[in-house]
Design a protein around this motif. Structure first.
Motif: not given
Length: 280
Positions: A138-149
């Motif tokens: 299981a792959l979990t993303r830790i970060t959340r992008d700081h982007t306009l999208v």
């Protein structure tokens, strides 16, 4: 230097084995990424510079240079303070450099940093360079992008499908040196289990390969993990710079690292992480 122009590095200390690799991408452009691979400090980072005309290379290199000055032997709390202070110093220096260059100049970089002590970690970031945790399959993303999208997605203005090839996909909303008075960082903490693997990467990787493929590649032989991921991105014709750091945790291997902050050590994230607001 590895074959194919990939700059790579493998290191080990205590319970941590890590590998790092970077490449300019397939468009023959300047490599404006930088990385830190210091298991002896329990410190890893990826920075993806922006600004053009070598400004991005300067920005990411400044972040890496300052992080490299952190001393060995700090407690978890001291390490977090040291990382923040150096990123804040880089933020101020890069902003001053942009002012020196004149109106409209930008000398900035994304950054994602992981600190680990025994079986706990903390992740700090600004921008769209990412951190992932692989536990089992299981792959979990830790970060959340700081982007306009990401902001448009969060507001419901666009769908996931529309986000993939959005014309403003490269617009970041936070960075070291972005011109804001104070650097804004997000932080998440979590607990590690034997066999866990962490991965840090610039968006040259995350925009080239789906997460299912990232998980498959990360699960392979660890010593060549970072280079393998970079090679896969290049095979997918990644035109952006591609940088990857992988970290494997093996409990009971004689780590001499100290535990992370006692308050964070109480976290029971397995594999969920907890977010902690960063002070200005």
């Amino acid at each position: 230097m590895a074959s194919g122009g990939i700059d790579s590095d493998v290191a080990r200390f205590g319970s941590f084995r890590s590998s790092a690799a970077t490449h300019a991408g397939t468009a023959n452009r300047l490599n404006e990424d930088a990385y830190i691979n210091r298991p002896d400090l329990g410190l890893w980072a990826v920075a993806d510079g922006a600004g053009g005309h070598e400004a991005g290379e300067l920005a990411s290199a400044e972040v890496a240079r300052l992080l490299q000055t952190i001393d060995v032997g700090l407690t978890g709390s001291e390490m977090l303070t040291a990382v923040r202070s150096r990123l804040e110093a880089a933020h101020a220096r890069l902003h001053a450099k942009a002012v020196e260059l004149g109106a409209g100049a930008m000398v900035a970089t994304t950054v994602v940093v992981v600190l680990a002590r025994d079986d706990h970690f903390a992740c700090l970031w600004a921008g769209d360079s990412r951190a992932y945790l692989l536990r089992g399959q299981a792959l979990t993303r830790i970060t959340r992008d700081h982007t306009l999208v990401q902001a448009l997605l969060d507001s419901g203005a666009i769908t996931e499908a529309e986000a993939i090839d959005h014309p403003q996909g490269n617009v970041i909303t936070r960075a070291v040196g972005d011109g804001s008075d104070a650097l804004e960082l997000d932080k998440r903490t979590g607990r590690l289990m034997a066999g866990d693997r962490l991965m840090l990467c610039s968006d040259g990787l995350s925009k080239s390969l789906p997460e299912e493929r990232l998980a498959e590649l990360l699960a392979g032989d660890h010593e060549t993990g970072a280079e393998r991921l970079v090679m896969a991105a290049l095979a997918a014709r990644a035109i952006d710079n591609v940088t990857v750091v992988t970290i494997e945790f093996g409990a009971g291997n004689g780590s001499t690292l100290l535990e992370i902050e006692s308050a964070e050590a109480a976290a029971s994230a397995e594999p969920e992480m907890k977010s902690t607001p960063e002070p200005a």
